[in-house]
Design an enzyme around this catalytic site. Structure first.
Site, PDB file in Angstrom:
ATOM      1  N   ARG A   1       0.809  -1.223   0.000  1.00 39.96           N
ATOM      2  CA  ARG A   1       0.000   0.000   0.000  1.00 39.96           C
ATOM      3  C   ARG A   1       0.840   1.269   0.000  1.00 39.96           C
ATOM      4  O   ARG A   1       0.523   2.218  -0.733  1.00 39.96           O
ATOM      5  CB  ARG A   1      -0.978  -0.003   1.194  1.00 39.96           C
ATOM      6  CG  ARG A   1      -1.789   1.282   1.319  1.00 39.96           C
ATOM      7  CD  ARG A   1      -2.998   1.099   2.216  1.00 39.96           C
ATOM      8  NE  ARG A   1      -2.684   0.520   3.490  1.00 39.96           N
ATOM      9  CZ  ARG A   1      -2.193   1.188   4.538  1.00 39.96           C
ATOM     10  NH1 ARG A   1      -1.950   2.480   4.451  1.00 39.96           N
ATOM     11  NH2 ARG A   1      -1.965   0.572   5.685  1.00 39.96           N
TER      12      ARG A   1
ATOM     13  N   TYR B   1      -8.412  23.118 -14.878  1.00 40.83           N
ATOM     14  CA  TYR B   1      -9.014  21.810 -15.098  1.00 40.83           C
ATOM     15  C   TYR B   1     -10.297  21.715 -14.286  1.00 40.83           C
ATOM     16  O   TYR B   1     -10.307  21.893 -13.063  1.00 40.83           O
ATOM     17  CB  TYR B   1      -8.033  20.711 -14.713  1.00 40.83           C
ATOM     18  CG  TYR B   1      -8.636  19.332 -14.770  1.00 40.83           C
ATOM     19  CD1 TYR B   1      -9.250  18.868 -15.929  1.00 40.83           C
ATOM     20  CD2 TYR B   1      -8.602  18.490 -13.662  1.00 40.83           C
ATOM     21  CE1 TYR B   1      -9.815  17.606 -15.979  1.00 40.83           C
ATOM     22  CE2 TYR B   1      -9.158  17.232 -13.702  1.00 40.83           C
ATOM     23  CZ  TYR B   1      -9.774  16.799 -14.865  1.00 40.83           C
ATOM     24  OH  TYR B   1     -10.342  15.550 -14.904  1.00 40.83           O
TER      25      TYR B   1
ATOM     26  N   ASP C   1       0.235  22.619 -11.645  1.00 41.77           N
ATOM     27  CA  ASP C   1      -0.170  21.570 -12.570  1.00 41.77           C
ATOM     28  C   ASP C   1       0.536  21.853 -13.894  1.00 41.77           C
ATOM     29  O   ASP C   1       0.200  22.793 -14.608  1.00 41.77           O
ATOM     30  CB  ASP C   1      -1.689  21.586 -12.747  1.00 41.77           C
ATOM     31  CG  ASP C   1      -2.191  20.505 -13.689  1.00 41.77           C
ATOM     32  OD1 ASP C   1      -1.380  19.943 -14.454  1.00 41.77           O
ATOM     33  OD2 ASP C   1      -3.413  20.233 -13.686  1.00 41.77           O
TER      34      ASP C   1
ATOM     35  N   LYS D   1      -1.886  11.656 -19.144  1.00 41.75           N
ATOM     36  CA  LYS D   1      -1.779  12.420 -20.378  1.00 41.75           C
ATOM     37  C   LYS D   1      -0.419  12.203 -21.041  1.00 41.75           C
ATOM     38  O   LYS D   1      -0.106  11.104 -21.451  1.00 41.75           O
ATOM     39  CB  LYS D   1      -2.038  13.897 -20.084  1.00 41.75           C
ATOM     40  CG  LYS D   1      -3.277  14.169 -19.201  1.00 41.75           C
ATOM     41  CD  LYS D   1      -4.565  13.658 -19.779  1.00 41.75           C
ATOM     42  CE  LYS D   1      -5.806  14.227 -19.116  1.00 41.75           C
ATOM     43  NZ  LYS D   1      -6.020  13.897 -17.712  1.00 41.75           N
TER      44      LYS D   1
END
Length: 384
Positions: free
Chosen positions: A52, A104, A177, A202
């Protein structure tokens, strides 16, 4: 004589020179184990305990992204949204955040509607206006300025160095970003950013076959970075090992894909800027773009593979044109090998700041003439 440092293209293409130590395979294996053997004295000298918080395949992809960003460390998460929201959830309780007015859409919605439920306050501001940013700072309360450059879907450019100074003078962190720029065109840490985020879905992956997010830090010992690490581990937000392996594969062709997309986008922007049915082309590589000078200053090697066009005849004609294309694909996302088109306001829905006459274009690896001719036919058919 010391060897010169390897160029980003080489680092990415060879995945930092990774070779499987057991088989000497030049393509690394996928490590899928969820748990690991303890030493007889209950120590974990391999460094791996449980799947994890950590994974060997994830670490390999993280090392490539960190090298490309000029960062000491990077983290991979299950999506771009997981990466972005982890930065915010790592802030101290009651923190004030500044975010772009246009960004976004999914993250904008989360910041304005969900972040307040966790005790954060968020204000939006025009991130191309440094005076407006300074005026929006709440002394002692503003802990994060979030910017996106180029900004989706208008492709505005924010002066990273200028906003970094504003943030640091206020005792805040700057997170960016940089999905549309990629580390090949802009390395935000060199301009003063503290945290760099990518929707690795992307360009970093580039094949439209995984969902992933990435974060890179300017300082590994930064308390905020350590808090982000804890958020990822406790929320179980780490990227899966097979997705990390696919991302590593995609990173190997990052340089050639991004440069080809930049070349095509620049070609299309110049041609559509003269098109009789287009009112405006939004692309930072055009001299007519209001932020072109800043783009030249902080983007090297190209201005990105993303552009938007505003259709003269308005919303209905834009939607009709998107319905008529054949080479372009009507699909959400960006940065893949295939070229995508979206009527963005329809996707974002009520309250979207996106102009209703705008079509967002992601230039892929197809021939630029085919892409131009396809959209030209669609525009003319929509206006017939």
């Amino acid at each position: 004589m010391a060897k010169p440092p390897l160029k980003p293209r080489t680092l990415a293409a060879q995945a930092m020179g990774a070779i499987d130590p057991e088989t000497h395979a030049i393509v690394p294996p996928v490590h899928v184990a969820s748990t690991f053997l303890r030493d007889p004295d209950n120590q974990y000298r391999t460094g791996y305990i449980y799947g994890r918080p950590d994974n060997a395949t994830v670490r390999q992809a993280e090392s490539v992204i960190a090298a490309l960003e000029g960062a000491p460390e990077a983290l991979l998460l299950g999506s771009g949204m997981a990466a972005a929201t982890s930065v915010i959830l790592a802030l101290e309780a009651g923190a004030h955040i500044l975010a772009p007015k246009v960004m976004y859409w999914a993250l904008r919605h989360w910041m304005l509607n969900d972040a307040p439920r966790y005790g954060y306050t968020v204000d939006t501001v025009d991130m191309t206006d440094t005076a407006a940013i300074k005026a929006a700072i709440k002394p002692g309360k503003t802990k994060l300025i979030w910017i996106e450059t180029p900004g989706n879907p208008l492709w505005t450019i924010t002066d990273i160095a200028a906003v970094a100074k504003i943030a640091h003078d206020a005792g805040a962190k700057l997170a960016i970003d940089s999905t549309a720029a990629t580390p090949l065109l802009t390395r935000p840490i060199e301009h003063g950013a503290d945290i760099v985020m990518h929707s690795a879905t992307k360009y970093l992956n580039g094949h439209s076959d995984i969902i992933a997010g990435a974060l890179a830090t300017a300082r590994a010992d930064d308390p905020l970075w350590q808090s982000i690490r804890n958020v990822r581990a406790r929320h179980g937000a780490i990227l899966g090992p097979f997705e990390a392996w696919l991302l590593l594969r995609g990173l190997r062709t990052l340089d050639v894909r991004v440069r080809a997309a930049c070349e095509t986008a620049a070609d299309l922007a110049a041609r559509f800027a003269k098109h009789p049915l287009i009112a405006e082309v939004l692309y930072p590589g055009l001299a007519s773009h209001p932020d072109h000078a800043i783009a030249v200053k902080q983007m090297q090697g190209g201005f990105g593979g993303m552009l938007s066009v505003r259709v003269k005849a308005g919303e209905a004609a834009a939607i009709d044109a998107a319905a008529r294309v054949e080479v372009w694909k009507r699909a959400t996302s960006l940065g893949g090998v295939e070229s995508l088109i979206e009527h963005r306001a329809s996707i974002e829905g009520a309250g979207s700041p996106c102009p209703p006459d705008l079509l967002r274009l992601s230039a892929g690896l197809e021939d630029a003439d085919d892409l131009f001719n396809d959209l030209d036919r669609a525009l003319r058919g929509a206006n017939a």
